[in-house]
Write a protein that holds these residues in place. Structure first.
Motif, PDB file in Angstrom:
ATOM      1  N   ILE A   2       0.861  -1.177   0.000  1.00 26.44           N
ATOM      2  CA  ILE A   2       0.000   0.000   0.000  1.00 26.44           C
ATOM      3  C   ILE A   2       0.902   1.232   0.000  1.00 26.44           C
ATOM      4  N   LEU A   3       0.664   2.138  -0.945  1.00 28.10           N
ATOM      5  CA  LEU A   3       1.437   3.366  -1.049  1.00 28.10           C
ATOM      6  C   LEU A   3       0.504   4.550  -0.820  1.00 28.10           C
ATOM      7  N   LYS A   4       0.942   5.472   0.021  1.00 29.46           N
ATOM      8  CA  LYS A   4       0.164   6.684   0.296  1.00 29.46           C
ATOM      9  C   LYS A   4       1.075   7.887   0.092  1.00 29.46           C
ATOM     10  N   VAL A   5       0.547   8.914  -0.591  1.00 33.29           N
ATOM     11  CA  VAL A   5       1.319  10.120  -0.856  1.00 33.29           C
ATOM     12  C   VAL A   5       0.489  11.335  -0.468  1.00 33.29           C
ATOM     13  N   VAL A   6       1.148  12.284   0.203  1.00 31.60           N
ATOM     14  CA  VAL A   6       0.575  13.593   0.462  1.00 31.60           C
ATOM     15  C   VAL A   6       1.546  14.604  -0.123  1.00 31.60           C
ATOM     16  N   ARG A   7       1.040  15.416  -1.053  1.00 31.31           N
ATOM     17  CA  ARG A   7       1.856  16.467  -1.658  1.00 31.31           C
ATOM     18  C   ARG A   7       1.365  17.797  -1.114  1.00 31.31           C
ATOM     19  N   SER A   8       2.283  18.606  -0.607  1.00 30.75           N
ATOM     20  CA  SER A   8       1.920  19.914  -0.082  1.00 30.75           C
ATOM     21  C   SER A   8       2.884  20.960  -0.619  1.00 30.75           C
ATOM     22  N   GLY A   9       2.540  22.209  -0.359  1.00 33.48           N
ATOM     23  CA  GLY A   9       3.394  23.308  -0.809  1.00 33.48           C
ATOM     24  C   GLY A   9       3.024  23.761  -2.191  1.00 33.48           C
ATOM     25  N   ALA A  16      -2.546  17.674  -2.021  1.00 33.11           N
ATOM     26  CA  ALA A  16      -3.135  16.580  -2.809  1.00 33.11           C
ATOM     27  C   ALA A  16      -2.753  15.269  -2.133  1.00 33.11           C
ATOM     28  N   THR A  17      -3.656  14.292  -2.170  1.00 34.77           N
ATOM     29  CA  THR A  17      -3.380  12.999  -1.555  1.00 34.77           C
ATOM     30  C   THR A  17      -3.750  11.878  -2.519  1.00 34.77           C
ATOM     31  N   GLY A  18      -3.116  10.753  -2.331  1.00 31.80           N
ATOM     32  CA  GLY A  18      -3.431   9.564  -3.109  1.00 31.80           C
ATOM     33  C   GLY A  18      -3.042   8.318  -2.344  1.00 31.80           C
ATOM     34  N   GLU A  19      -3.744   7.245  -2.625  1.00 36.33           N
ATOM     35  CA  GLU A  19      -3.449   5.948  -2.012  1.00 36.33           C
ATOM     36  C   GLU A  19      -3.635   4.879  -3.069  1.00 36.33           C
ATOM     37  N   LEU A  20      -2.725   3.905  -3.067  1.00 33.97           N
ATOM     38  CA  LEU A  20      -2.729   2.894  -4.114  1.00 33.97           C
ATOM     39  C   LEU A  20      -2.344   1.545  -3.518  1.00 33.97           C
ATOM     40  N   ASP A  21      -3.151   0.535  -3.809  1.00 38.62           N
ATOM     41  CA  ASP A  21      -2.820  -0.847  -3.466  1.00 38.62           C
ATOM     42  C   ASP A  21      -2.190  -1.442  -4.724  1.00 38.62           C
ATOM     43  N   THR A  22      -0.918  -1.748  -4.667  1.00 42.76           N
ATOM     44  CA  THR A  22      -0.211  -2.202  -5.860  1.00 42.76           C
ATOM     45  C   THR A  22      -0.743  -3.533  -6.391  1.00 42.76           C
ATOM     46  N   ALA A  23      -1.319  -4.354  -5.532  1.00 38.21           N
ATOM     47  CA  ALA A  23      -1.805  -5.670  -5.948  1.00 38.21           C
ATOM     48  C   ALA A  23      -2.881  -5.568  -7.025  1.00 38.21           C
ATOM     49  N   LEU A  85       5.476   8.826  -7.379  1.00 43.89           N
ATOM     50  CA  LEU A  85       4.644   9.770  -6.649  1.00 43.89           C
ATOM     51  C   LEU A  85       3.452  10.231  -7.497  1.00 43.89           C
ATOM     52  N   ASP A  86       3.706  10.559  -8.753  1.00 48.35           N
ATOM     53  CA  ASP A  86       2.617  10.966  -9.642  1.00 48.35           C
ATOM     54  C   ASP A  86       1.616   9.844  -9.864  1.00 48.35           C
ATOM     55  N   ARG A  87       2.116   8.630  -9.990  1.00 45.36           N
ATOM     56  CA  ARG A  87       1.240   7.471 -10.215  1.00 45.36           C
ATOM     57  C   ARG A  87       0.287   7.279  -9.034  1.00 45.36           C
ATOM     58  N   VAL A  88       0.812   7.418  -7.825  1.00 48.47           N
ATOM     59  CA  VAL A  88      -0.024   7.273  -6.636  1.00 48.47           C
ATOM     60  C   VAL A  88      -1.013   8.438  -6.539  1.00 48.47           C
ATOM     61  N   LEU A  89      -0.568   9.642  -6.815  1.00 47.87           N
ATOM     62  CA  LEU A  89      -1.464  10.793  -6.726  1.00 47.87           C
ATOM     63  C   LEU A  89      -2.580  10.740  -7.764  1.00 47.87           C
ATOM     64  N   GLN A  90      -2.365  10.084  -8.879  1.00 50.67           N
ATOM     65  CA  GLN A  90      -3.389   9.974  -9.919  1.00 50.67           C
ATOM     66  C   GLN A  90      -4.400   8.877  -9.638  1.00 50.67           C
ATOM     67  N   SER A  91      -4.163   8.090  -8.609  1.00 53.31           N
ATOM     68  CA  SER A  91      -5.068   6.964  -8.308  1.00 53.31           C
ATOM     69  C   SER A  91      -6.369   7.432  -7.687  1.00 53.31           C
TER      70      SER A  91
END
Length: 91
Positions: A2-9, A16-23, A85-91
């Motif tokens: 499981i990948l989670k990204v929070v982009r700020s600034g 912006a936030t995103g979460e991705l289950d790679t499976a 990071l972009d891939r997770v944020l686009q999820s």
């Protein structure tokens, strides 16, 4: 994984936030390979610069595992890390 990204600034200071289950992803092998290959020592200081993004990435080996957390400043991104990071944020 499981990948989670929070982009700020950035210029507007928006988050912006995103979460991705790679499976569940067709490119799961690449996602997991890039995530496992992240080296905290090579990701720079994590210190923000004016009008640039800062990314907080959490990597969970399993859904109930404690996450590994990385802080990456936009200026320190390499091509693979930026893609991840972009891939997770686009999820």
């Amino acid at each position: 994984m499981i990948l989670k990204v929070v982009r700020s600034g950035g210029f507007a200071g928006l988050t912006a936030t995103g979460e991705l289950d790679t499976a569940a992803q067709p490119d799961s092998e690449r996602l997991e390979q890039v995530a496992r290959g992240l080296d905290r020592a090579q990701l720079g200081s994590g210190r923000p610069q004016p009008d640039r993004y800062v990314y907080r990435l959490q990597v969970h080996a399993t859904a109930d595992a404690e996450p590994t957390e990385l802080l990456v400043a936009e200026q320190d991104l390499d091509a693979d890390t930026a893609w991840l990071l972009d891939r997770v944020l686009q999820s």
